[in-house]
Design a protein around this motif. Sequence first.
Motif, PDB file in Angstrom:
ATOM      1  N   HIS A 102      57.513 -58.715 -45.919  1.00  0.00           N
ATOM      2  CA  HIS A 102      57.840 -60.132 -46.105  1.00  0.00           C
ATOM      3  C   HIS A 102      59.093 -60.236 -46.966  1.00  0.00           C
ATOM      4  CE1 HIS A 102      57.216 -64.320 -45.718  1.00  0.00           C
ATOM      5  NE2 HIS A 102      55.895 -64.302 -45.654  1.00  0.00           N
ATOM      6  N   ARG A 137      54.537 -67.973 -49.716  1.00  0.00           N
ATOM      7  CA  ARG A 137      54.328 -67.597 -48.316  1.00  0.00           C
ATOM      8  C   ARG A 137      53.397 -66.395 -48.194  1.00  0.00           C
ATOM      9  NH1 ARG A 137      59.017 -69.362 -44.425  1.00  0.00           N
ATOM     10  NH2 ARG A 137      59.420 -71.411 -45.338  1.00  0.00           N
ATOM     11  N   VAL A 138      53.526 -65.452 -49.110  1.00  0.00           N
ATOM     12  CA  VAL A 138      52.577 -64.330 -49.154  1.00  0.00           C
ATOM     13  C   VAL A 138      51.168 -64.857 -49.394  1.00  0.00           C
ATOM     14  CG1 VAL A 138      51.858 -62.307 -50.500  1.00  0.00           C
ATOM     15  CG2 VAL A 138      54.265 -62.590 -49.874  1.00  0.00           C
ATOM     16  N   TYR A 141      49.646 -66.386 -46.281  1.00  0.00           N
ATOM     17  CA  TYR A 141      49.214 -65.365 -45.322  1.00  0.00           C
ATOM     18  C   TYR A 141      47.899 -64.721 -45.779  1.00  0.00           C
ATOM     19  CZ  TYR A 141      49.129 -61.351 -42.252  1.00  0.00           C
ATOM     20  OH  TYR A 141      48.734 -60.418 -41.325  1.00  0.00           O
ATOM     21  N   VAL A 243      56.109 -59.654 -41.066  1.00  0.00           N
ATOM     22  CA  VAL A 243      55.044 -60.653 -41.094  1.00  0.00           C
ATOM     23  C   VAL A 243      55.174 -61.624 -39.927  1.00  0.00           C
ATOM     24  CG1 VAL A 243      56.253 -62.299 -42.604  1.00  0.00           C
ATOM     25  CG2 VAL A 243      53.750 -62.204 -42.613  1.00  0.00           C
ATOM     26  N   ASP A 244      56.405 -61.884 -39.492  1.00  0.00           N
ATOM     27  CA  ASP A 244      56.633 -62.827 -38.389  1.00  0.00           C
ATOM     28  C   ASP A 244      55.906 -62.417 -37.110  1.00  0.00           C
ATOM     29  OD1 ASP A 244      58.305 -63.858 -40.305  1.00  0.00           O
ATOM     30  OD2 ASP A 244      60.034 -64.097 -38.992  1.00  0.00           O
ATOM     31  N   ILE A 257      59.166 -64.994 -42.757  1.00  0.00           N
ATOM     32  CA  ILE A 257      60.319 -64.591 -43.573  1.00  0.00           C
ATOM     33  C   ILE A 257      61.270 -65.777 -43.669  1.00  0.00           C
ATOM     34  CG2 ILE A 257      62.342 -63.078 -43.660  1.00  0.00           C
ATOM     35  CD1 ILE A 257      60.592 -60.943 -42.246  1.00  0.00           C
TER      36      ILE A 257
END
Length: 266
Positions: A102, A137-138, A141, A243-244, A257
């Motif tokens: 990420h 964002r982490v 997820y 991650v995408d 990302i």
Amino acid sequence: MSQLFAFYMDESGSPKPDPKDGASYFAVGGVLINHDDEKTIFQMLSDFKKRWGIDEKIALHGNEIRSRKRNFAWLGRSSKDEQERFLSDLSDVIIQCPIIVHGCVISRKGYLDRYLERYGSNTWEMMKSAFSILIERVAKYVLLQNGKVMIYFEKAGKKEDRLITHYFKSLRDSGAPFNAETSSKYSPLTPIKMEQVLAGIEGKSKSHPIIQIADSCLHPVAKSKEQPENQAFQALLRHNKLVDTHLRDDSLHEMGIKYYCFDNLH
């Protein structure tokens, strides 16, 4: 019982928004792993170093490897075939590791165009923006996995380490430090959710094996706007390490990302 993850992060470039800085980007990013996979990754890197006669204490620092300097000056004296074999082996080890990459990449020019006139000398350091975006964002997820995550960063000095820890605590206690109206489209997490998912933060030395992996993975992601075809980035993409590749298209804008301030370049 919540699944425990660890996110190991590094940075690339200077976080100071200096107009005289010639670098095109600043980036923060790294690798998310299941905490139980740490020993597996340690062993994979140890085996790699043994294959190449590299002392366990020597960090696989990406900049030294790319420039063939310091601990990897020997690589510059090796044949082209030997260099290719080394880089191919290292790439294979990284993509075989159980990791998810990420990051947040900021255009320096775009950032200055957007904020310098508005805030002048009070412009945020880019680290605060990049760190806050990335860790949220982490966290999003990890929430999808019904987990909690520890954040590990590369130690840089007492002042810098205190600042990172302060950013983390602010994020966990108050949420992301952005304008509520303009950031609403990204579905920001509430402080309650932040506290639920962010277990803590701790500094690690650059010799830590997974910090070394984070360093190697961040560089191709940081360069991907300028060099989308670079081999290291394409390898991460092809092997579903970004991650995408684990997200639905409709959630990329709020969890994927982040390429920040690239939209207003002129």
